[in-house]
Write a protein that holds these residues in place. Structure first.
Motif, PDB file in Angstrom:
ATOM      1  N   ASP A 138       3.961   3.573  -8.206  1.00 31.01           N
ATOM      2  CA  ASP A 138       4.097   5.019  -8.412  1.00 31.01           C
ATOM      3  C   ASP A 138       5.445   5.472  -7.864  1.00 31.01           C
ATOM      4  O   ASP A 138       5.794   5.173  -6.718  1.00 31.01           O
ATOM      5  N   THR A 139       6.200   6.212  -8.674  1.00 31.35           N
ATOM      6  CA  THR A 139       7.571   6.590  -8.300  1.00 31.35           C
ATOM      7  C   THR A 139       7.630   7.614  -7.178  1.00 31.35           C
ATOM      8  O   THR A 139       8.665   7.763  -6.529  1.00 31.35           O
ATOM      9  N   GLY A 140       6.532   8.353  -6.925  1.00 22.27           N
ATOM     10  CA  GLY A 140       6.657   9.535  -6.093  1.00 22.27           C
ATOM     11  C   GLY A 140       7.351  10.616  -6.907  1.00 22.27           C
ATOM     12  O   GLY A 140       7.828  10.383  -8.028  1.00 22.27           O
ATOM     13  N   GLU A 141       7.430  11.817  -6.349  1.00 21.29           N
ATOM     14  CA  GLU A 141       7.949  12.938  -7.129  1.00 21.29           C
ATOM     15  C   GLU A 141       9.475  12.990  -7.182  1.00 21.29           C
ATOM     16  O   GLU A 141      10.043  13.884  -7.799  1.00 21.29           O
ATOM     17  N   GLY A 142      10.149  12.037  -6.542  1.00 23.80           N
ATOM     18  CA  GLY A 142      11.608  12.077  -6.469  1.00 23.80           C
ATOM     19  C   GLY A 142      12.333  11.533  -7.678  1.00 23.80           C
ATOM     20  O   GLY A 142      13.506  11.188  -7.576  1.00 23.80           O
ATOM     21  N   SER A 143      11.655  11.377  -8.794  1.00 18.48           N
ATOM     22  CA  SER A 143      12.225  10.929 -10.055  1.00 18.48           C
ATOM     23  C   SER A 143      12.359   9.408 -10.099  1.00 18.48           C
ATOM     24  O   SER A 143      12.113   8.711  -9.113  1.00 18.48           O
ATOM     25  N   ILE A 144      12.765   8.912 -11.246  1.00 17.65           N
ATOM     26  CA  ILE A 144      12.943   7.476 -11.462  1.00 17.65           C
ATOM     27  C   ILE A 144      14.393   7.131 -11.142  1.00 17.65           C
ATOM     28  O   ILE A 144      15.304   7.504 -11.875  1.00 17.65           O
ATOM     29  N   SER A 145      14.596   6.426 -10.055  1.00 12.97           N
ATOM     30  CA  SER A 145      15.952   6.067  -9.632  1.00 12.97           C
ATOM     31  C   SER A 145      16.395   4.780 -10.322  1.00 12.97           C
ATOM     32  O   SER A 145      15.572   4.043 -10.888  1.00 12.97           O
ATOM     33  N   PRO A 146      17.692   4.474 -10.270  1.00 12.08           N
ATOM     34  CA  PRO A 146      18.147   3.193 -10.825  1.00 12.08           C
ATOM     35  C   PRO A 146      17.465   2.000 -10.171  1.00 12.08           C
ATOM     36  O   PRO A 146      17.292   0.954 -10.807  1.00 12.08           O
ATOM     37  N   TYR A 147      17.052   2.145  -8.915  1.00 12.90           N
ATOM     38  CA  TYR A 147      16.443   1.031  -8.187  1.00 12.90           C
ATOM     39  C   TYR A 147      15.019   0.765  -8.648  1.00 12.90           C
ATOM     40  O   TYR A 147      14.505  -0.343  -8.496  1.00 12.90           O
ATOM     41  N   HIS A 148      14.363   1.785  -9.218  1.00 14.15           N
ATOM     42  CA  HIS A 148      13.047   1.566  -9.808  1.00 14.15           C
ATOM     43  C   HIS A 148      13.161   0.700 -11.066  1.00 14.15           C
ATOM     44  O   HIS A 148      12.197   0.022 -11.443  1.00 14.15           O
ATOM     45  N   ARG A 149      14.305   0.754 -11.716  1.00 15.62           N
ATOM     46  CA  ARG A 149      14.454   0.094 -13.015  1.00 15.62           C
ATOM     47  C   ARG A 149      14.968  -1.344 -12.912  1.00 15.62           C
ATOM     48  O   ARG A 149      14.831  -2.112 -13.866  1.00 15.62           O
ATOM     49  N   GLU A 150      15.554  -1.701 -11.781  1.00 22.58           N
ATOM     50  CA  GLU A 150      16.237  -2.996 -11.689  1.00 22.58           C
ATOM     51  C   GLU A 150      15.341  -4.192 -11.973  1.00 22.58           C
ATOM     52  O   GLU A 150      15.750  -5.137 -12.651  1.00 22.58           O
TER      53      GLU A 150
END
Length: 546
Positions: free
Chosen positions: A183-195
């Motif tokens: 779960d990303t949390g409410e802080g949006s999808i960062s580049p580090y979530h996608r790596e």
């Protein structure tokens, strides 16, 4: 005179050392030490901010020093292995052992008082089951265009910003390796979530980070663009968070880097605060219409919401909106609901909110589960739960109360190496997890921690399988309130089935109010077109002025 003994002594010793220094060079060290203490004491006497330091020069500083290291002293030397503040040494050790895939068995017997009030256990069967696979899964959004097969144990919402880039990389890498969601949390999808490409559940809070206009309102076009990323498996609207319901999210300015500010589209130099409520809807029915809108714009991905239970009439208003929509507008029904408990974690929240706001997870989960069962909707809406879940027994107990799956945040933080230093809000996390200081988080070994995240998940589910087999069950969805027991006194034991009131399927549709205090007091008066309190309660509020 005793209050000033240390101060006066430092002056006298500094003078003595100064006299000796002209004959013995080593005495200059004494001049430096005692002279420094004398200067500190003089400053204490002259400053005006602290009465304690003026009354106890020098001595007060030792008191402040001991107070500063008090939490560490208690954690390492005083607390028992089973003291949960908020997690016990026993709980943390279990996560560390499973994350490292080392021996997690215990010698000699339990440390718990099995005759103590609130002791809990799961009953075993004389005909244990045999289950080969421990990868227990459930299907969420079976009626949507893109249903998702989820693990029964996943990473709960923790934003990039609350956590470091390295921590996000390791969590998502572990989620991909273990085939569970992050779960990303409410802080949006960062580049580090996608790596690393691990499955994501995009949490959409009231700040609409990642899909907002500059005034903070919801931007549908930007949402559509992000939500259709194949890595995003589900959409979760965050109504409230267990640790600070009704307050919104808070990212302290000290942790707001230019990168986070750009990701969230917020200004630098001030706390990043999500509004306490959403601007895209204002009624229970409006919430469900927003759910349907997001599902459509995401290409049919399972969409639901997360909430901490507060005023029961507000939850009942949402439930009545679902009841009214079930037949005529079934697309408004959420695919899932996640119940967050008051015992849940946070990176930063006001003390009163952490300690005294919101319903704990067990009671909140029971209310949601019972309501959906009573409305005949439980088979159409999956329910997740989060709140201090770290072990296989925690998962089993939560699912016995009505959950279909569990999420954990701090448990997975422990798998990264968190030592519970309680410094998440200071930007000085000693393990590089809850900080934006590169000099700290760059020392977190992402490949090693990725493995630990996956191992913790895997070994916890293996333990869950063993518990289920001992109970004669083959899947967590077979767990019921009859399986978990609690000691309520020295001489009395109750199963959850006897301890709690469970509604019968469709019971709320029959026009009779269940023998349950919350339903009796609030169900009939709740409305699908407003979150406002019933008129009866509004009249009570005016009793002081009439």
């Amino acid at each position: 005179m005793s209050r000033y003994t240390a101060y006066v002594s430092s002056i006298v010793l500094a003078l003595v050392m100064l006299a000796l220094a002209f004959r013995f060079s080593l005495a200059w060290w004494g001049v430096a030490v005692f002279g420094g203490l004398a200067l500190m004491g003089t400053f204490d006497m002259l400053q005006r901010k602290s009465t304690l330091r003026r009354n106890y020069p020098l001595l007060a500083n030792f008191r402040y020093g001991l107070e500063t290291i008090g939490p560490e002293i208690r954690q390492y030397f005083i607390q028992a292995d089973t003291d949960k503040v908020p997690f016990s040494r026993e709980q943390r050790a279990l996560v560390y052992q499973r994350a490292k895939a080392v021996n997690d068995v215990r010698p000699f017997g339990t440390l718990r008082n099995v005759y103590g009030t609130d002791y809990e256990w799961i009953n075993h069967s004389m005909a244990p089951a045999e289950v080969a696979d421990h990868d227990f899964r459930i299907t969420i959004g079976a009626g949507s265009k893109q249903p998702y097969s989820a693990s029964v144990f996943n990473i709960s919402a923790m934003s990039f910003g609350a956590l470091s880039a390295a921590a996000i990389r390791a969590l998502n890498g572990g989620a991909r390796r273990g085939n569970f969601y992050h779960d990303t949390g409410e802080g949006s999808i960062s580049p580090y979530h996608r790596e690393n490409g691990g499955d994501l559940v995009w949490e959409l809070g009231s700040g609409y980070f990642g899909c907002r206009n500059h005034d903070g309102s919801f931007n549908e076009a930007r949402f559509t663009e992000q939500a259709n990323d194949p890595q995003v498996k589900m959409i979760e609207i965050k109504l409230s968070q267990g640790a600070k319901p009704g307050h919104g999210g808070v990212l302290p300015a000290a942790k707001l880097s230019p990168e986070i500010a750009a990701t969230r589209d917020v200004p630098m130099g001030q706390d990043c605060v999500s509004p306490a409520k959403h601007s895209a809807f204002s009624t229970p029915l409006g919430l469900l219409e927003f759910v349907a809108r997001l599902r459509e714009k995401s290409g049919g991905k399972p969409t639901g919401f997360k909430l901490a239970i507060g005023h029961p009439w507000e939850w009942f208003g949402i439930a009545k909106a679902m009841q009214e929509s079930a037949a005529s507008r079934p697309e408004l029904l959420p695919d899932f609901i996640v119940v967050d408990g008051a015992e849940g974690g946070t990176g930063a929240a006001p003390a009163e909110f952490v300690d005294h706001v919101g319903v704990p997870m067990h009671e909140g989960l029971l209310l949601v589960h019972n309501t959906l069962v009573g409305l005949g909707l439980r088979d159409r809406i999956k329910v997740g739960a989060a709140g201090k879940v770290v072990s296989a027994f925690d998962i089993a107990r939560t699912m016995a109360l009505g959950a279909d799956w569990c999420n954990a945040a701090r448990g997975f933080m422990f798998s990264l190496g968190c030592i519970q230093s309680l410094s998440c809000h200071t930007n000085r996390c000693p393990t590089g997890i809850a900080t934006q200081d590169p000099s700290r988080w760059k020392h977190l070994d992402v490949p090693d921690k990725t493995t630990r995240v996956a191992e913790y998940h895997d070994n916890t589910l293996r333990a869950l399988r063993d518990l289920l087999c001992a109970a004669g069950l083959s899947h967590p969805d077979e767990l019921g309130p009859e399986h978990i027991l609690r000691r309520v006194s020295n001489t009395e034991v109750r199963s959850f089935a006897a301890l709690y009131r469970f509604l019968e399927p469709g019971e709320l549709l029959e026009g009779r109010i269940p023998r349950h205090a919350v339903f009796r007091d609030y169900w009939e008066e709740s409305r699908s077109d407003t979150f406002a309190a019933p008129e009866r309660l509004l009249r009570l509020r005016t009793s002081k002025t009439t």
